[in-house]
Design a protein around this motif. Sequence first.
Motif, PDB file in Angstrom:
ATOM      1  N   VAL A   6       0.845  -1.204   0.000  1.00 24.04           N
ATOM      2  CA  VAL A   6       0.000   0.000   0.000  1.00 24.04           C
ATOM      3  C   VAL A   6       0.873   1.244   0.000  1.00 24.04           C
ATOM      4  O   VAL A   6       0.621   2.203  -0.743  1.00 24.04           O
ATOM      5  CB  VAL A   6      -0.958  -0.006   1.212  1.00 24.04           C
ATOM      6  N   ARG A   7       1.937   1.227   0.797  1.00 24.61           N
ATOM      7  CA  ARG A   7       2.858   2.366   0.831  1.00 24.61           C
ATOM      8  C   ARG A   7       3.507   2.573  -0.539  1.00 24.61           C
ATOM      9  O   ARG A   7       3.643   3.694  -1.017  1.00 24.61           O
ATOM     10  CB  ARG A   7       3.924   2.135   1.892  1.00 24.61           C
ATOM     11  N   MET A   8       3.896   1.459  -1.190  1.00 23.92           N
ATOM     12  CA  MET A   8       4.502   1.544  -2.515  1.00 23.92           C
ATOM     13  C   MET A   8       3.545   2.181  -3.518  1.00 23.92           C
ATOM     14  O   MET A   8       3.924   3.075  -4.276  1.00 23.92           O
ATOM     15  CB  MET A   8       4.904   0.163  -3.013  1.00 23.92           C
ATOM     16  N   ASP A  70      14.795   2.279   5.740  1.00 22.40           N
ATOM     17  CA  ASP A  70      13.368   2.085   5.467  1.00 22.40           C
ATOM     18  C   ASP A  70      13.182   1.525   4.060  1.00 22.40           C
ATOM     19  O   ASP A  70      13.732   2.057   3.097  1.00 22.40           O
ATOM     20  CB  ASP A  70      12.653   3.431   5.601  1.00 22.40           C
ATOM     21  N   PRO A  71      12.419   0.435   3.890  1.00 22.72           N
ATOM     22  CA  PRO A  71      12.227  -0.141   2.562  1.00 22.72           C
ATOM     23  C   PRO A  71      11.579   0.822   1.560  1.00 22.72           C
ATOM     24  O   PRO A  71      11.757   0.681   0.349  1.00 22.72           O
ATOM     25  CB  PRO A  71      11.315  -1.347   2.799  1.00 22.72           C
ATOM     26  N   SER A  72      10.840   1.802   2.041  1.00 22.37           N
ATOM     27  CA  SER A  72      10.203   2.732   1.107  1.00 22.37           C
ATOM     28  C   SER A  72      11.212   3.638   0.405  1.00 22.37           C
ATOM     29  O   SER A  72      10.856   4.323  -0.550  1.00 22.37           O
ATOM     30  CB  SER A  72       9.132   3.569   1.810  1.00 22.37           C
ATOM     31  N   CYS A  73      12.478   3.615   0.832  1.00 17.57           N
ATOM     32  CA  CYS A  73      13.495   4.407   0.138  1.00 17.57           C
ATOM     33  C   CYS A  73      13.635   3.947  -1.315  1.00 17.57           C
ATOM     34  O   CYS A  73      13.931   4.754  -2.199  1.00 17.57           O
ATOM     35  CB  CYS A  73      14.835   4.328   0.862  1.00 17.57           C
ATOM     36  N   SER A  77      13.251   6.535  -4.449  1.00  8.56           N
ATOM     37  CA  SER A  77      14.293   6.676  -5.468  1.00  8.56           C
ATOM     38  C   SER A  77      13.731   6.358  -6.851  1.00  8.56           C
ATOM     39  O   SER A  77      14.097   7.007  -7.833  1.00  8.56           O
ATOM     40  CB  SER A  77      15.488   5.783  -5.154  1.00  8.56           C
ATOM     41  N   LEU A  78      12.841   5.396  -6.931  1.00  4.76           N
ATOM     42  CA  LEU A  78      12.210   5.074  -8.204  1.00  4.76           C
ATOM     43  C   LEU A  78      11.337   6.218  -8.695  1.00  4.76           C
ATOM     44  O   LEU A  78      11.374   6.587  -9.884  1.00  4.76           O
ATOM     45  CB  LEU A  78      11.383   3.792  -8.065  1.00  4.76           C
ATOM     46  N   LEU A  79      10.575   6.818  -7.799  1.00  3.85           N
ATOM     47  CA  LEU A  79       9.738   7.957  -8.165  1.00  3.85           C
ATOM     48  C   LEU A  79      10.580   9.119  -8.680  1.00  3.85           C
ATOM     49  O   LEU A  79      10.289   9.699  -9.730  1.00  3.85           O
ATOM     50  CB  LEU A  79       8.899   8.405  -6.965  1.00  3.85           C
ATOM     51  N   ILE A  80      11.633   9.458  -7.958  1.00  2.00           N
ATOM     52  CA  ILE A  80      12.501  10.560  -8.383  1.00  2.00           C
ATOM     53  C   ILE A  80      13.166  10.237  -9.721  1.00  2.00           C
ATOM     54  O   ILE A  80      13.281  11.105 -10.596  1.00  2.00           O
ATOM     55  CB  ILE A  80      13.536  10.867  -7.276  1.00  2.00           C
ATOM     56  N   ALA A  81      13.579   8.999  -9.914  1.00  2.00           N
ATOM     57  CA  ALA A  81      14.198   8.605 -11.177  1.00  2.00           C
ATOM     58  C   ALA A  81      13.197   8.691 -12.328  1.00  2.00           C
ATOM     59  O   ALA A  81      13.540   9.163 -13.425  1.00  2.00           O
ATOM     60  CB  ALA A  81      14.755   7.185 -11.066  1.00  2.00           C
TER      61      ALA A  81
END
Length: 113
Positions: A6-8, A70-73, A77-81
């Motif tokens: 859900v966080r992803m 934190d696994p959400s990192c 990073s994927l979002l920023i990329a």
Amino acid sequence: VVELGVRMLRILAVGYVAFSVTQTLSGIMRGLNETMIPMWISIVVTIIIRLPLAYLIAWATRSAAWPNGDPSCLYWSLLIAWVSGAIMTTWLYVRGKWRKRAEAYLTEDALPQ
């Protein structure tokens, strides 16, 4: 696992718009025989932006609960990329230097008989 999923989805939902822009414009360029620009954007986004950023955010978010970060990192990073890739792809697409090579490729001589 469900909570992490859900966080992803919450983090990456906006990123899918940027991802679709990148894929569409890169596909147009690749379809017109300009493969180098999308390839270099992909390399820059993956190797120069996404991987170091994931490690940096993971290092910065270490805690007792998450000793490796934190696994959400990974999602951030994927979002920023993805957003960076969309900006680069849009800028290079609009700039249009690739069009001259595509026009030369699409002349009468290059088309199949």
